[in-house]
Design a protein around this motif. Sequence first.
Motif, short mmCIF file in Angstrom:
data_model
loop_
_atom_site.label_atom_id
_atom_site.label_comp_id
_atom_site.label_asym_id
_atom_site.label_seq_id
_atom_site.Cartn_x
_atom_site.Cartn_y
_atom_site.Cartn_z
N ALA A 432 0.82 -1.22 0.00
CA ALA A 432 0.00 0.00 0.00
C ALA A 432 0.85 1.27 0.00
O ALA A 432 0.32 2.35 -0.27
N TYR A 434 2.24 2.52 2.82
CA TYR A 434 1.51 3.08 3.95
C TYR A 434 2.07 4.45 4.36
O TYR A 434 1.31 5.40 4.59
N LEU A 437 0.93 6.99 1.95
CA LEU A 437 -0.48 7.33 2.14
C LEU A 437 -0.65 8.30 3.30
O LEU A 437 -1.47 9.23 3.23
N ILE A 453 -7.60 6.46 6.28
CA ILE A 453 -6.90 5.19 6.05
C ILE A 453 -7.29 4.25 7.18
O ILE A 453 -7.11 4.57 8.36
N LEU A 634 -6.50 -3.10 4.25
CA LEU A 634 -6.34 -1.64 4.30
C LEU A 634 -7.33 -1.01 3.34
O LEU A 634 -7.52 -1.48 2.22
N CYS A 635 -7.95 0.07 3.80
CA CYS A 635 -8.94 0.79 3.00
C CYS A 635 -8.60 2.28 2.99
O CYS A 635 -8.28 2.86 4.03
N ARG A 650 -9.19 2.88 -2.60
CA ARG A 650 -8.39 1.65 -2.69
C ARG A 650 -8.83 0.69 -1.59
O ARG A 650 -9.17 1.13 -0.48
N TYR A 651 -8.83 -0.59 -1.93
CA TYR A 651 -9.03 -1.63 -0.92
C TYR A 651 -8.02 -2.73 -1.20
O TYR A 651 -8.02 -3.34 -2.27
N ILE A 652 -7.13 -2.94 -0.22
CA ILE A 652 -6.03 -3.90 -0.38
C ILE A 652 -6.17 -4.95 0.71
O ILE A 652 -6.39 -4.63 1.88
N GLU A 714 -7.55 -5.08 -4.53
CA GLU A 714 -6.17 -5.50 -4.73
C GLU A 714 -5.89 -6.64 -3.76
O GLU A 714 -5.71 -6.42 -2.56
#
Length: 776
Positions: A432, A434, A437, A453, A634-635, A650-652, A714
């Motif tokens: 991500a 992170y 982000l 996040i 993680l969103c 995003r969604y991982i 993802e």
Amino acid sequence: MDSITIPKLMGTPVRRREDPRLITGASTYTDDIQRPDMLYCELVRSPYAHARITEIDVAEAEGAEGVVAVVTGADLEGVVGGLPVAHRLEELKEPPHRPLTIDKVRYAGDAVAAIVAESRFAARDAAERVRVEYEELDPVVDLEAAIADGAPLVHDEEGSNVAFEFPFAAGDVGAAFADADVVIRQRMMNQRQIPVAIEPRSVVAEYDPGFGKLTVWSSTQIPHLLRTQLAIGLGIPEHSVRVIAPEVGGGFGSKLNVYAEEFLVGHLARTLGRPVKWTATRSEDFLATTHGRDQLADVEVAADRDGRLLGLRVRLLQDLGAYHQLLTPGIPTLTVLMLPGPYRLRNLEVHLSGVFTNKTPTDAYRGAGRPEATFLIERVMDLIAVETGLDPAEVRRRNLIPPTAMPAETCTELVYDSGDYPATLDRLLEIADYEGLRREQEEKRGRGEVMGIGLSTYIEICGFGPSAALPAGGWEACTVEVRRTGAVVVKTGISPHGQGEETAFAQIVADRLGVDIDAVEIAHGDTDYVPEGIGTFGSRGMAVGGAALWLALDTIRTKAKKLAAHLLEAHEEDVEYEDGRLSIRGAPDRHVTFADVTEAAYMADNLPEGLEPGLAATHFFEPPNFTFPFGAHLCVIDIDPETGEPSIRRYIAVDDCGNVINPMIVDGQLHGGITQAIAQALYEEAVYDESGQLVSGSLMEYALPKASFLPNYELHRTTTPTPVNPLGAKGIGEAGTIGGTPCVVNAIVDALSPFGARHIDMPARPEKIWRVMQGS
């Protein structure tokens, strides 16, 4: 158990073999079943949430055109049994749950009469002619109001709306709070949801008086358990009941049940001597199929200044609805068991109360008690981060159980089988970016933009499960039959309804026996053809059903090697079996094929002494433990500051479900699970008004997400095989739902933190978010 290397088809994305018939309309669902001279059943349901029945007048309905029979609850007394409750908690109150209620109605939708007619339309018209006189009673809809002194009683004879108490304590919670640098208190509501399977429930029953055989087609997840309960409820021998689950259009736990309509339609078919069908309308399905969640939690958290969780006190109120269904009391106990999550929590005190209300009963819904636990503990992690000023990822890292502790026993006395929880978190943060982000978030906040996040690191209990822990057995059965032509028929007690076992099981067979995948048939869902099984729920299809298949194939392979050794005039231990060839170690040219062995097994004129003809095997697999998939999600969410509208950018997900047989099916399960998690976090809620009416009673009011509302997922994975079964597979069907909901809510709360937000209850609708931003 020995570790295995996944060869050839196993581990590859084989397209689902069941899909062509499903997407071309060639498949058969229960409502598609047509039997000669079939009748149709319609139920008269209460418009009131709580009322005493003073009179039922069926005369006009009985005289209506096309009506064959009208039945009330009084007609069934002593003839049809009550609906079963599988879980046996200490001092559990079990009020009668009749297929048709007699004395009073306890939720809007409670059935009071059944009409049987020559057509569906005639039955529906006649149902409107049944005159029921009700004496309205005050309903109890709110959980806390239901346990207050003087609350109206859902079941008068029980003297209280509290159906059970389930206290649990481990460690020294008092000392944990005494030593805490940080004490946090938070109330959390896990709202009620409606499962909304694409196929509403449906039942068809036909009785053959010559053989004394009742055949029931039902959109069920548990055909074998349903067979047993029909035999008990209708008072007929189990061998005289056949249950068939045709194609089942989704279940999500709502079809892991035994319903009044199944008893009722079975009884009507026997007594009338003609086939009978009942199919719910969508709005009827909303009222009369079990709901999920609806749990209120008051949480106290003890932590130190370094972000380590020291102890938890939790008060849980579970809304059971008006009656127990099959697993209703047991579902919230899973919340208690999984409250530690993947963390090193040693001090836990929980008091769970199951409470009757005048609403539709609750029961299993995708995740079934575990999403509630994960939501709670993942919100706790973020609350600790806020109070200590630490990053949410760092708080999790400091609390995660290390891989060196595996197998790890929790304070709730579960034993986690295997896992590297920090590894999934680290990989997620790397994928991500992170830190990038967080920098982007800081920059956007400087410009007045709203970005959040969210994280979750989850674990779930699945692969249900050891028989000692389940009310009706946790084993699974499988029979493998190799036919003379080399075709292989697998008869599995697993009853898939979207999980893809027809493909994944065939991959296993093709690889292990060395046959073409198109020569493999996976049979399921018919209790006469597949004599024994438990069913599909709790992400157990591969972990338990697949294990039974694997071990049955072991028996087939062993017999094939015995036969090959005999045919090759060699010792059995010298025979190698690979790619459908059985050859002599060191002399690969000396070989026979699996087809040769199959022919020899059925010709039976040249068998080793003591070896019986044929090539078939049955195995019942009893798992020694549950399995425990895990992962990190993680969103990233952007919120419109003018409207409060959230948008998931995003969604991982990094998940670990052990060894993977078909990665495409695994990804598909995650797509569906995460979507349902997002739906709970942002959209879905079953809403009742003060009179107990379901005001979100159709798809016009009950908000399901559209594809355009969702991001591209993802998906990544790590692989930590489980020692619990020979496949090393853990299960994936519920993981997305369990890990996803807190991830999305944590992102919303993180986005709203500049506005002073500390928590937001689901669903986080735009107006609720907007009010937080307005300070109201």
